[in-house]
Motif scaffolding. Sequence first.
Motif, mmCIF file in Angstrom:
data_model
loop_
_atom_site.group_PDB
_atom_site.id
_atom_site.type_symbol
_atom_site.label_atom_id
_atom_site.label_comp_id
_atom_site.label_asym_id
_atom_site.label_seq_id
_atom_site.Cartn_x
_atom_site.Cartn_y
_atom_site.Cartn_z
ATOM 1 N N ASP A 64 35.101 -10.885 13.373
ATOM 2 C CA ASP A 64 36.486 -10.645 13.743
ATOM 3 C C ASP A 64 36.506 -10.209 15.205
ATOM 4 O O ASP A 64 36.047 -9.124 15.538
ATOM 5 C CB ASP A 64 37.082 -9.558 12.847
ATOM 6 N N LYS A 66 39.114 -9.632 16.999
ATOM 7 C CA LYS A 66 40.391 -8.939 17.211
ATOM 8 C C LYS A 66 41.499 -9.900 17.614
ATOM 9 O O LYS A 66 42.616 -9.770 17.145
ATOM 10 C CB LYS A 66 40.272 -7.814 18.237
ATOM 11 N N ASP A 67 41.256 -10.902 18.497
ATOM 12 C CA ASP A 67 42.330 -11.856 18.758
ATOM 13 C C ASP A 67 42.105 -13.167 18.010
ATOM 14 O O ASP A 67 42.996 -13.980 17.904
ATOM 15 C CB ASP A 67 42.474 -12.104 20.266
ATOM 16 N N SER A 68 40.912 -13.368 17.495
ATOM 17 C CA SER A 68 40.654 -14.569 16.710
ATOM 18 C C SER A 68 39.491 -14.270 15.783
ATOM 19 O O SER A 68 38.862 -13.218 15.866
ATOM 20 C CB SER A 68 40.323 -15.750 17.626
ATOM 21 N N ILE A 69 39.245 -15.224 14.890
ATOM 22 C CA ILE A 69 38.085 -15.073 14.004
ATOM 23 C C ILE A 69 37.076 -16.118 14.417
ATOM 24 O O ILE A 69 37.416 -17.294 14.556
ATOM 25 C CB ILE A 69 38.489 -15.283 12.536
ATOM 26 N N GLU A 70 35.858 -15.679 14.623
ATOM 27 C CA GLU A 70 34.833 -16.610 15.062
ATOM 28 C C GLU A 70 33.860 -16.853 13.920
ATOM 29 O O GLU A 70 33.380 -15.917 13.296
ATOM 30 C CB GLU A 70 34.092 -16.001 16.253
ATOM 31 N N LYS A 89 36.227 -21.055 16.850
ATOM 32 C CA LYS A 89 37.180 -19.935 16.827
ATOM 33 C C LYS A 89 38.438 -20.353 16.082
ATOM 34 O O LYS A 89 38.990 -21.421 16.322
ATOM 35 C CB LYS A 89 37.544 -19.542 18.261
ATOM 36 N N ARG A 92 43.731 -15.860 14.056
ATOM 37 C CA ARG A 92 43.495 -14.745 13.171
ATOM 38 C C ARG A 92 44.524 -14.654 12.044
ATOM 39 O O ARG A 92 44.221 -14.187 10.944
ATOM 40 C CB ARG A 92 43.532 -13.457 13.986
ATOM 41 N N ASP A 93 45.766 -15.106 12.305
ATOM 42 C CA ASP A 93 46.790 -14.920 11.269
ATOM 43 C C ASP A 93 46.632 -15.910 10.119
ATOM 44 O O ASP A 93 46.978 -15.593 8.994
ATOM 45 C CB ASP A 93 48.201 -14.980 11.873
ATOM 46 N N PRO A 95 43.485 -18.151 9.300
ATOM 47 C CA PRO A 95 42.236 -18.847 9.577
ATOM 48 C C PRO A 95 41.905 -19.851 8.486
ATOM 49 O O PRO A 95 41.811 -19.493 7.308
ATOM 50 C CB PRO A 95 41.205 -17.714 9.607
ATOM 51 N N ARG A 145 37.256 -7.305 8.352
ATOM 52 C CA ARG A 145 38.211 -7.366 9.461
ATOM 53 C C ARG A 145 38.228 -6.011 10.154
ATOM 54 O O ARG A 145 38.112 -4.964 9.513
ATOM 55 C CB ARG A 145 39.613 -7.669 8.926
#
Lengths: 168, 393, 145
Positions: A64, A66-70, A89, A92-93, A95, A145
């Motif tokens: 996580d 913070k601005d996206s999920i990798e 990437k 995040r909202d 994925p 998260r």
Amino acid sequence: MSKSETLSVEDAIKRILGDHVSTLQAVPPRYIFLELRPENFKYDLKRLIDELGIWHISTISGVDLKDSIELIYHLWCDRYSVGIFIRVKLPRDDPKIESISDILPGAVLYEREVYDLLGVRFLGHPALERLLLPEDWPDGVYPLRKDVSLEEARKFMLGKRAKRNADS
Amino acid sequence: MPIVEIPVGPQHPALKEPIRFIFQLDGEIVVGAEPRLGYAHRGIEKLAEHRTYVQALYLSERICGICSVAHTTCYVETAERVFNVEAPPRAKYIRVIVSELNRIHSHLLWLGILAHEVGFDTLFMYTWRDREMVLDLLEMITGNRVLYAINMIGGVRHDITPEMADKARKVMDYLEERTKYYKRVAEEDPVFNNRLAEVGILSPSDARRLCAVGPTIRGSGVKTDIRRDDPYSAYDEVPFNVITYDEGDALAKTLVRIDEILESINMIRYALDHMPGGEISVRVPMRPPPGEAVGRVEAPRGELFYYIKSDGTMRPYRFKVRTPTLANIPALCRMLEGIFVADIPVVVASIDPCIACMDRVLLIDKSRGKKWVWTKEELRRYSLKWYEEHGRR
Amino acid sequence: MGLIAWARRSSPWLLHFNSGGCNGCDIEVVAALCPHYDAERFGALLKGSPRHADVLIVTGPITRQVARRLLRIYEQMPEPRFVLAVGSCALSGGVFQESYNVYEGVDKLIPVDVYVPGCPPRPEAILYGIVKLLEKARGAKNVEK
Ligand code: SF4
């Protein structure tokens, strides 16, 4: 592993993927990180796997940011003896990404694990269910998260216990 | 459809390995197996984000008590890549020696469990007695029997003195003789052969397709070993053979492990003789630079995988572990298809899921409307009795 | 002292339950029962079923998933029953304290008679724990009901 061979696998990857690969970073002696875009991720991955003869996936790590999920797909290429780690990437909202369990069946459990702990949906996965968390774990709370603090995650459990004590 | 549910109890250790199976049965034959995991999920990955790098080392050691050295070695190798430091050569050799001792202890332990599953308790007692010798050695070197706390970021904690090396050489001679005896037992003993040969076969193509690791895939004739393919510590300097057997059955996996004990004995001898002198640890700063690293280690059960991401603070930003048993579960499900119920204990044990702890087995045969609960002990007895009655298949 | 109570203290039957620990304690418990340390000289015998057991040996920090199971096993055991908590995990959660998925100690869920500290405790310590437990069982006059 000599330097020239590492270079040649980088070239091979560039040749296969062209401009679909955005960053490519070699970590001597044997690892390569590269990034792909989520749109044609599966198509690119399949070409890479077919052309380099990859059959082993070590795991999928989700981070996580913070601005996206990798997501990082950790593959091992026997032919060149290099680890190829593919980043992608996701927003995040919501994925989601295509499942690769049909081209690399070894990834089935790893995708379930990432779904369970980080909430990434893998489209086309044969059985995307909980893997590790208890059945009564609340939906929509993903312990890995960053916005779920340890205390908060703990509360779900303690709440449960307080309730059971009250019942008995 | 007749369904049999087999919860492989929560009696199983490492990070998330305790598993439970839903079996589909057709009479005596297993037609499908589906795993349920998570009984020992302790939230270690999240917990490590709240610990410093040094504290996380102790956490990683406690992921699994049997392959504890593999876990700490993997952790320190990965963390050293994040910190940009390198352990001194002598420390690397000590890591190899302790890792290989740990492998011997783990394989002997497993051999005992397997012998217990096939009803050969004498062998179980033998191997556990010999295992105590290894534990004594480890205690002499590290001060502990199970969780050794020998590795630290930037080196190791204890040196190996010449007296210790002499003692270790003597024990190695003894163990070599014993292991050769075990190998003879595995090859010639009718009980072993009857129960293990041609049971739970994993074909090489399946093994690759399902990404099996460790002795499980080497028992199917696929030559892969992290120590050779992606060497860490001093493994690029210590010569050894990668053991493979082609049959893919439970017996092949047993022989792979026994031969690996012999290889480990030779590796320890070589490492003791060729250990360079010098420091055993270097100083490491409190905070690593931002970055990330991957570490892979050949644990006794196969490839162990760590990923650590740092954001420049004292605590890891992300700490990811993939234990070998998890990687072997898909292959195990494949191996379980088409076997007899009586073979379940042996096949599950053959991937060495730390301790094959099936504490309780719930069987539901829907076609006959029957439901019965078995403990692991009862399943074992059932399979022993079944074999008494049926003899060799 | 009645016959049953006499048999019980002379030969306690053990049930070993791992509640999500790291296995370190478990192999030490098994090692304590093997000939090298030989717990059987105190009459202790490992049993597979809670219905036959007098002593429950619990290792591990109790994860959420096994908590219910632990309670069920405990309830299935016949009275009087004793609980031996082995290892730091079982005492207090050990290194796993603060995790979101563990209960931090057996005594949060069931009463514990003897605590054996250590991570993992040595087999000698586990034997000592068993002996202490036997003393306690001997002292318990009201064991017969
Ligand atoms: S007390 Fe230590 S050795 Fe025992 S289960 Fe817990 S972490 Fe493992």
